[in-house]
Design a protein around this motif. Structure first.
Motif, PDB file in Angstrom:
ATOM      1  N   ILE A 213      30.868 -10.284 -13.545  1.00 37.01           N
ATOM      2  CA  ILE A 213      29.865 -10.996 -14.334  1.00 37.01           C
ATOM      3  C   ILE A 213      30.238 -12.478 -14.324  1.00 37.01           C
ATOM      4  N   PHE A 214      29.284 -13.311 -13.894  1.00 37.79           N
ATOM      5  CA  PHE A 214      29.566 -14.736 -13.795  1.00 37.79           C
ATOM      6  C   PHE A 214      29.867 -15.326 -15.171  1.00 37.79           C
ATOM      7  N   GLU A 215      30.835 -16.229 -15.193  1.00 36.80           N
ATOM      8  CA  GLU A 215      31.109 -16.991 -16.411  1.00 36.80           C
ATOM      9  C   GLU A 215      29.926 -17.900 -16.738  1.00 36.80           C
ATOM     10  N   SER A 216      29.286 -18.430 -15.706  1.00 37.83           N
ATOM     11  CA  SER A 216      28.117 -19.299 -15.897  1.00 37.83           C
ATOM     12  C   SER A 216      26.958 -18.489 -16.451  1.00 37.83           C
ATOM     13  N   LYS A 217      26.271 -19.054 -17.427  1.00 35.67           N
ATOM     14  CA  LYS A 217      25.075 -18.439 -18.010  1.00 35.67           C
ATOM     15  C   LYS A 217      23.953 -19.475 -17.923  1.00 35.67           C
ATOM     16  N   ILE A 218      22.770 -19.030 -17.497  1.00 29.31           N
ATOM     17  CA  ILE A 218      21.645 -19.956 -17.341  1.00 29.31           C
ATOM     18  C   ILE A 218      20.826 -19.949 -18.630  1.00 29.31           C
ATOM     19  N   PRO A 219      20.762 -21.065 -19.343  1.00 27.31           N
ATOM     20  CA  PRO A 219      20.048 -21.084 -20.624  1.00 27.31           C
ATOM     21  C   PRO A 219      18.534 -21.031 -20.423  1.00 27.31           C
ATOM     22  N   PHE A 220      17.852 -20.520 -21.448  1.00 32.18           N
ATOM     23  CA  PHE A 220      16.388 -20.513 -21.428  1.00 32.18           C
ATOM     24  C   PHE A 220      15.890 -21.952 -21.560  1.00 32.18           C
ATOM     25  N   SER A 221      14.881 -22.291 -20.766  1.00 28.43           N
ATOM     26  CA  SER A 221      14.340 -23.648 -20.817  1.00 28.43           C
ATOM     27  C   SER A 221      12.918 -23.663 -20.284  1.00 28.43           C
ATOM     28  N   VAL A 222      12.019 -24.255 -21.049  1.00 26.89           N
ATOM     29  CA  VAL A 222      10.641 -24.418 -20.586  1.00 26.89           C
ATOM     30  C   VAL A 222      10.604 -25.386 -19.422  1.00 26.89           C
ATOM     31  N   LYS A 223      11.408 -26.441 -19.501  1.00 27.88           N
ATOM     32  CA  LYS A 223      11.406 -27.460 -18.446  1.00 27.88           C
ATOM     33  C   LYS A 223      11.836 -26.868 -17.110  1.00 27.88           C
ATOM     34  N   ALA A 224      12.801 -25.949 -17.151  1.00 28.95           N
ATOM     35  CA  ALA A 224      13.276 -25.339 -15.916  1.00 28.95           C
ATOM     36  C   ALA A 224      12.175 -24.550 -15.228  1.00 28.95           C
ATOM     37  N   SER A 225      11.266 -23.981 -16.008  1.00 28.08           N
ATOM     38  CA  SER A 225      10.168 -23.212 -15.427  1.00 28.08           C
ATOM     39  C   SER A 225       9.142 -24.101 -14.733  1.00 28.08           C
ATOM     40  N   GLU A 226       9.193 -25.394 -15.012  1.00 28.05           N
ATOM     41  CA  GLU A 226       8.246 -26.332 -14.413  1.00 28.05           C
ATOM     42  C   GLU A 226       8.620 -26.719 -12.988  1.00 28.05           C
ATOM     43  N   ILE A 227       9.852 -26.429 -12.573  1.00 28.57           N
ATOM     44  CA  ILE A 227      10.301 -26.922 -11.273  1.00 28.57           C
ATOM     45  C   ILE A 227       9.561 -26.261 -10.115  1.00 28.57           C
ATOM     46  N   SER A 228       9.075 -25.022 -10.319  1.00 28.42           N
ATOM     47  CA  SER A 228       8.350 -24.335  -9.245  1.00 28.42           C
ATOM     48  C   SER A 228       7.108 -25.123  -8.848  1.00 28.42           C
ATOM     49  N   ALA A 229       6.394 -25.616  -9.855  1.00 27.98           N
ATOM     50  CA  ALA A 229       5.179 -26.390  -9.575  1.00 27.98           C
ATOM     51  C   ALA A 229       5.512 -27.732  -8.930  1.00 27.98           C
ATOM     52  N   ALA A 230       6.698 -28.264  -9.222  1.00 28.92           N
ATOM     53  CA  ALA A 230       7.088 -29.568  -8.676  1.00 28.92           C
ATOM     54  C   ALA A 230       7.556 -29.480  -7.227  1.00 28.92           C
ATOM     55  N   GLY A 231       7.926 -28.264  -6.774  1.00 28.77           N
ATOM     56  CA  GLY A 231       8.380 -28.079  -5.403  1.00 28.77           C
ATOM     57  C   GLY A 231       9.774 -28.600  -5.126  1.00 28.77           C
ATOM     58  N   VAL A 232      10.581 -28.757  -6.195  1.00 30.05           N
ATOM     59  CA  VAL A 232      11.940 -29.278  -6.057  1.00 30.05           C
ATOM     60  C   VAL A 232      12.876 -28.469  -6.969  1.00 30.05           C
ATOM     61  N   SER A 233      14.167 -28.753  -6.866  1.00 31.01           N
ATOM     62  CA  SER A 233      15.154 -28.094  -7.715  1.00 31.01           C
ATOM     63  C   SER A 233      15.275 -28.801  -9.054  1.00 31.01           C
ATOM     64  N   ILE A 234      15.992 -28.184  -9.969  1.00 23.60           N
ATOM     65  CA  ILE A 234      16.247 -28.788 -11.276  1.00 23.60           C
ATOM     66  C   ILE A 234      17.085 -30.060 -11.125  1.00 23.60           C
ATOM     67  N   PHE A 235      17.883 -30.135 -10.058  1.00 26.55           N
ATOM     68  CA  PHE A 235      18.713 -31.331  -9.836  1.00 26.55           C
ATOM     69  C   PHE A 235      17.845 -32.550  -9.548  1.00 26.55           C
ATOM     70  N   SER A 236      16.747 -32.334  -8.839  1.00 26.16           N
ATOM     71  CA  SER A 236      15.836 -33.429  -8.528  1.00 26.16           C
ATOM     72  C   SER A 236      15.026 -33.824  -9.755  1.00 26.16           C
ATOM     73  N   LEU A 237      14.700 -32.826 -10.581  1.00 23.13           N
ATOM     74  CA  LEU A 237      13.884 -33.077 -11.763  1.00 23.13           C
ATOM     75  C   LEU A 237      14.679 -33.767 -12.864  1.00 23.13           C
ATOM     76  N   ASP A 238      15.908 -33.252 -13.120  1.00 17.85           N
ATOM     77  CA  ASP A 238      16.754 -33.822 -14.174  1.00 17.85           C
ATOM     78  C   ASP A 238      18.167 -33.279 -14.001  1.00 17.85           C
ATOM     79  N   LYS A 239      19.018 -34.016 -13.291  1.00 16.71           N
ATOM     80  CA  LYS A 239      20.347 -33.499 -12.951  1.00 16.71           C
ATOM     81  C   LYS A 239      21.286 -33.419 -14.157  1.00 16.71           C
ATOM     82  N   LYS A 240      20.884 -34.020 -15.292  1.00 16.97           N
ATOM     83  CA  LYS A 240      21.704 -33.928 -16.502  1.00 16.97           C
ATOM     84  C   LYS A 240      21.231 -32.828 -17.445  1.00 16.97           C
TER      85      LYS A 240
END
Length: 258
Positions: A213-240
């Protein structure tokens, strides 16, 4: 040495595609050469990487698999994304490949044939599997070195892992003896709730002895769900963003498994 990871869960609504995109770009950011393969006829990965109409592509994964089944030369169809990853796109025609596979020789190994031909060019190949345990998913598991299982932090998705793990064990026994579990990735997590803590305890209780089981956990985020429509990764959208930080940590964990 190239490592092939299938990102797999038969349940819909689990962030397989989001994980494929962000882990892929995360690996590129660490200096790795990465190919992502869309193995879902819905073409979600292709759309998430900027291909708005995958059904209009001249060459996609279904064409490649049909060429392999018919023992023909394979056509080049890889698309390069602005963030440095390469994509083998997919479209609805993959549903028809299921029919072709019924009578195909070595039908479980068709995708593996393609993946093996790509290994020399990449450090990592990530396969975004469809939300089912049919023949295309079995092909994806047969082609892989390991399986990464994203799971939503909720009771029913966690219980549903049993069927997936059983399928992976059968593939290991009959088709791909070297496949192993990369790990379970807990996603869409609201860590502040007692419910989320109960779910994490449940995952550890049910699967902790048999699956990492990965130590990393991906938090719930509405903004993260927007990246599909943007055609880019979360790093491009907001790397912080906290989700970007979580995928950065996941990337380092995956690299540490080399």
């Amino acid at each position: 040495m190239c490592k092939v990871i299938s990102i797999c869960n038969q349940k819909g609504g689990v962030p397989k595609t989001t994980t494929t995109v962000n882990l892929g770009v995360g690996l590129v950011r660490e200096g790795k050469k990465v190919l992502v393969i869309d193995a879902d006829p819905q073409g979600n990965l292709s759309q998430s990487l900027g291909i708005m109409n995958p059904d209009e592509l001249d060459v996609a994964l279904p064409d490649i698999m049909e060429q392999i089944i018919m023992d023909k030369d394979v056509t080049e169809g890889i698309v390069q994304h602005e963030e440095g990853i390469d994509l083998m796109p997919c479209n609805i025609n993959l549903s028809g490949v299921n029919v072709s596979l019924v009578n195909a020789m070595s039908r479980e190994f068709v995708l593996k044939t393609y993946v093996e031909s790509m290994r020399e060019f990449y450090d990592y190949i990530l396969i975004d599997c469809m939300p089912s345990l049919g023949m295309i998913t079995v092909n994806s598991l047969t082609a892989a070195d390991s399986v990464l299982i994203p799971v939503q932090a909720a009771y029913l998705p966690v219980k549903g892992l049993e069927q997936l793990i059983t399928t992976i064990c059968r593939v290991k026994k009959h088709l791909n003896p070297s496949i192993r579990f990369e790990g379970i990735l807990i996603s869409m997590l609201n860590a502040r709730t007692n419910y989320a803590k109960d779910i994490m305890e449940l995952i550890n209780e049910y699967y902790g002895d048999s699956v990492p089981i990965f130590e990393s956990k991906i938090p719930f985020s509405v903004k993260a769900s927007e990246i599909s429509a943007a055609g880019v990764s979360i790093f491009s959208l907001d790397k912080k963003h906290p989700v970007a930080k979580a995928y950065e940590e996941l990337t380092k964990e995956v690299i540490a498994h080399e």
